[in-house]
Design an enzyme around this catalytic site. Structure first.
Site, PDB file in Angstrom:
ATOM      1  N   CYS A  19     -13.304 -11.411  29.334  1.00  0.00           N
ATOM      2  CA  CYS A  19     -14.272 -10.782  28.439  1.00  0.00           C
ATOM      3  C   CYS A  19     -13.876  -9.338  28.177  1.00  0.00           C
ATOM      4  O   CYS A  19     -12.876  -8.841  28.707  1.00  0.00           O
ATOM      5  CB  CYS A  19     -15.681 -10.840  29.035  1.00  0.00           C
ATOM      6  SG  CYS A  19     -15.860  -9.863  30.542  1.00  0.00           S
ATOM      7  N   ASP A 419       5.014   5.302  -6.795  1.00  0.00           N
ATOM      8  CA  ASP A 419       6.281   5.870  -7.257  1.00  0.00           C
ATOM      9  C   ASP A 419       6.707   5.052  -8.477  1.00  0.00           C
ATOM     10  O   ASP A 419       6.362   3.871  -8.584  1.00  0.00           O
ATOM     11  CB  ASP A 419       7.316   5.762  -6.134  1.00  0.00           C
ATOM     12  CG  ASP A 419       8.707   6.084  -6.623  1.00  0.00           C
ATOM     13  OD1 ASP A 419       8.897   7.189  -7.152  1.00  0.00           O
ATOM     14  OD2 ASP A 419       9.599   5.217  -6.493  1.00  0.00           O
ATOM     15  N   ASP A 624       9.333   2.950  -2.693  1.00  0.00           N
ATOM     16  CA  ASP A 624      10.434   2.041  -2.395  1.00  0.00           C
ATOM     17  C   ASP A 624      10.894   2.143  -0.952  1.00  0.00           C
ATOM     18  O   ASP A 624      11.846   1.488  -0.554  1.00  0.00           O
ATOM     19  CB  ASP A 624      11.605   2.270  -3.352  1.00  0.00           C
ATOM     20  CG  ASP A 624      12.177   3.685  -3.238  1.00  0.00           C
ATOM     21  OD1 ASP A 624      11.800   4.405  -2.294  1.00  0.00           O
ATOM     22  OD2 ASP A 624      12.994   4.061  -4.094  1.00  0.00           O
TER      23      ASP A 624
END
Length: 732
Positions: A19, A419, A624
């Site tokens: 738990c 971009d 990128d």
């Protein structure tokens, strides 16, 4: 053991946790070890990730700390070797059901007016093995919790069922065989808890299916070409960088490398989520784990082991699944005081009903029901189960989520900044115009420009070199090449000094376009990127040629941006191009001029992202994964578009494994759905306890029903999380 140069980490398996309280106790024990800087424990994976100061004995010390806390240290990868059959681990549950069923049948008979009560001695014989043999795990773990001065689910179960069993024995010995006993309550509760834990374990195996599937992509054998030119089969673990390997049709590619001979189609769906095979010719990149098509090829190995793309993908998914989401802090705070509070409520229930005049047995049974229904199993599973399922299905569809914080933050994003080059556009610009200045030999100027650019990997440089090669011009080796960030390149060719300059740099240098001014303006208005070739002469700098480069939007980019806008998101495009060129491309992408940030140098992109955040936006930056690293790190959520080798972009919280702008919306969608599952799970985990404890204390739930409800809470949380496995990028 996984280490890095600055902060070594180790992954440990931890057995015996049940738990959220167990998670907190193991974390405390690990953090007390000298040299440990951080420890995160995951109940769903039954593992711990520990960051520590370098030490040769650290792993042994951590194992001892786990054992001293009352849990079983294991090898982190041990789960891979465990039995994955649907009925694995069911034997104790089956035995418990077989022994408990005869105790339950008389209860059912009472409802039908039948009195099938078993003799007291037989009830004792059936219930005692369940209580003390099958339930031994609860006593052991509960005792360790007591020794550590804390509590956990096992302690609640052990106290509650022992009270029911002990009350039954006491009534049997003092009141005679005819008195109603409660052996069935203790036995059934133990059996139901075991059943719940078994169902949990089955569900956990499904949440880790993504990791197991990734591990299974590694082939066992590689066909290496020996020095004598013959083929030999060797284990993949023995493959070295530089080896030449033969990959036969239908086989998995053993490692990362380059295709040296042959051509084929490769199934890269494990990497990108894209089901269509990709054509590969000589010189193409090959990724380990992908499936070769119908061609026999020879490849040169460039990366093996932990350096391969597949290994990095596995590591990213494991990191995300091991991480603790910020929302989990609430659970940790609650679990720290939960068990002591429940014990207090159970004691108040017992004393309250005794004070109200109820018999001891009735008051005790109601206290037992409180202990049983309050077990915090579901609390510990609510967050990690959803994160594991969400990150796993995302990885299957080409979205690698690096950490749980990125997953939790992504659903709050209200502005997505992109971009331009390589992200929204193809990133492969062509030289569409090369205009020499009056009196300049165009071929010589183009050859000089290509020579200066020949050593650069910049897309514009490659476009110049490609045009020169197409025209059969000789490209010379340049000298003294120097790149000026965001402005251009300078170098010497044949004793002459040349500059490839952006219009901004040209203006800074005080050079004019002369008769090429109108042409430059026309190209810029059409969205082209304009550069110039300058030569150093005695008088200063002379214009030799004008170059215009054009890129194309990625297929589907316009539709993907429209879909993001339809979700209520604001958009921005950040570009180093001049305003006219950037706006022209924005129009083709369906963006408004006000959504364009132009003339931004690579180093200034992070500052632009910071400005957007300062304006009150939660910003996702999509780039990128190379030049955009600072901006990706500055954003609330960074998304790097990888091409395979860029998969390990650590600046980004999310890596998109194919250059599809549509994956941005998919990443935000899986984040939203995962966070929604976490909240649903936490709601139900708390709701079971908030509603169940008062009902049990007031006598409306007996221990058997309470045990069933407690087991159901854990199973329902896991089942709800597993619904995420049906998700796909289309929102299905």
């Amino acid at each position: 053991m996984n280490t890095s140069a600055t902060a070594p980490t180790v992954d440990l398996g931890v057995g015996g946790m049940t738990c959220a309280s167990c998670v907190a106790r193991v974390e405390r024990a690990l953090k007390k070890v000298p040299g440990v800087t951080d420890a995160t424990v995951n109940l769903a994976t039954e593992s711990a990730r520990v960051t520590y100061a370098p030490s040769d004995e650290m792993e042994a010390r951590l194992r001892r700390a786990v054992r001293d806390a009352g849990y079983e240290p294991r090898v982190a990868d041990e789960a891979e070797a465990e039995d994955l059959s649907p009925w694995a681990g069911f034997l104790p549950v089956g035995v418990g059901l077989a022994l408990s069923l005869p105790l339950v049948i008389p209860m059912i008979g009472d409802l039908a007016g039948q009195h099938w009560m078993l003799p007291a001695w037989l009830q004792f014989v059936l219930a005692t093995p369940v209580q003390f043999i099958l339930g031994a795990r609860f006593y052991k773990a509960g005792w360790h919790a007591l020794k550590a001065g804390t509590g956990n689910m096992d302690l609640l179960v052990a106290i509650g069922t022992s009270a029911g069993w002990g009350l039954s024995v006491w009534l049997w010995l003092t009141s005679g065989a005819g008195h109603h006993l409660y052996f069935e309550a203790s036995a059934v509760v133990v059996t139901l808890v075991l059943l719940g834990k078994w169902l949990e374990a089955r569900a956990k195996r499904q949440t880790t299916a993504a990791i197991r599937a990734l591990h299974a992509l590694r082939p066992d054998i590689a066909h290496v070409i020996t020095r004598s030119g013959e083929e030999a089969d060797i284990p993949v673990a023995e493959v070295l960088a530089g080896d030449k390997l033969v990959v036969r049709p239908g086989e998995r590619i053993p490692a990362d490398g380059d295709l040296e001979s042959g051509h084929t189609q490769v199934d890269e769906s494990m990497l990108t989520g894209e089901p269509l095979p990709v054509a590969k010719a000589e010189g193409a990149r090959l990724t380990g784990g992908t499936i070769n098509g119908d061609g026999r090829v020879v490849m040169s190995v460039s990366a093996v082991g932990s350096e391969t793309v597949l290994a990095q993908i596995i590591r990213l998914v494991e990191d995300a699944q091991a991480a603790k989401a910020p929302i989990q802090r609430l659970v940790d705070q609650v679990s720290a005081v939960f068990v002591p509070v429940v014990l207090g409520i159970a004691l108040v229930t017992l004393l309250g009903w005794l004070w109200a005049g109820l018999p001891m047995e009735t008051a005790l049974i109601r206290a037992v029901a409180v202990l049983v229904i309050a077990c915090p199993c579901a609390l510990g599973l609510a967050t990690p189960a959803a994160i594991m399922a969400g990150t796993g299905v995302a990885a299957k569809n080409g979205i690698l989520i690096k950490d749980a914080q990125a997953l939790e933050l992504a659903h709050k994003v209200d502005l997505v900044a992109f971009d331009k080059t390589g992200t929204l556009t193809m990133g492969r610009p062509r030289l569409v115009a090369f205009s020499p200045a009056p009196g300049v030999d165009g071929a010589a100027a183009l050859a000089a420009a290509a020579s200066v650019q020949s050593g650069s990997e910049h897309p514009l440089a490659r476009a110049v070199v490609a045009r020169a090669q197409e025209q059969g011009l000789a490209v010379a080796q340049p000298e003294g090449v120097r790149a000026v960030q965001g402005r251009g390149t300078e170098g010497e060719v044949g004793g002459a000094s040349y500059l490839i300059a952006s219009l901004r740099w040209m203006e800074e240098l005080g050079v004019g376009l002369g008769g090429l001014q109108d042409e430059a303006r026309r190209h810029a208005s059409e969205g082209a990127t304009v550069s110039v070739l300058l030569q150093r002469v005695t008088e200063g700098l002379a214009l030799r040629a004008l170059m215009a480069f054009a890129d194309e939007p990625k297929p589907g980019a316009r539709e993907a941006l429209a879909a993001l806008r339809a979700r209520g998101l604001r958009l921005a495009m950040i570009s180093g191009d001049n305003r006219d060129a950037a706006t022209a491309m924005a129009r083709r992408l369906g963006l408004e001029p006000g959504e364009v940030l132009a003339d931004v140098l690579p180093g200034d992109k992070a500052a632009k992202v910071a400005e957007l955040k300062a304006a009150g936006h939660v910003v996702a930056m999509v780039g990128d994964g190379v030049n955009d690293a600072p901006a990706l790190a500055a954003a609330d959520v960074g998304m790097a578009m990888a091409t395979g080798t860029d998969v390990a972009m650590h600046a980004a919280g999310v890596t998109l494994m194919r250059g599809d702008v549509g994956l941005v919306g998919a990443a935000l969608d899986i984040s939203h759905r995962t966070v929604r599952k976490i909240r649903q799970n936490l709601f139900w985990a708390f709701a079971y306890n908030v509603a169940g404890i008062p009902l049990a204390a007031l006598g409306y739930l007996n221990p058997v029903v309470a045990g069933a409800a407690m087991a159901l809470s854990s199973v329902s949380v896991m089942a709800n999380a597993l619904l995420l496995k049906r998700w796909g990028p289309g929102g299905r």
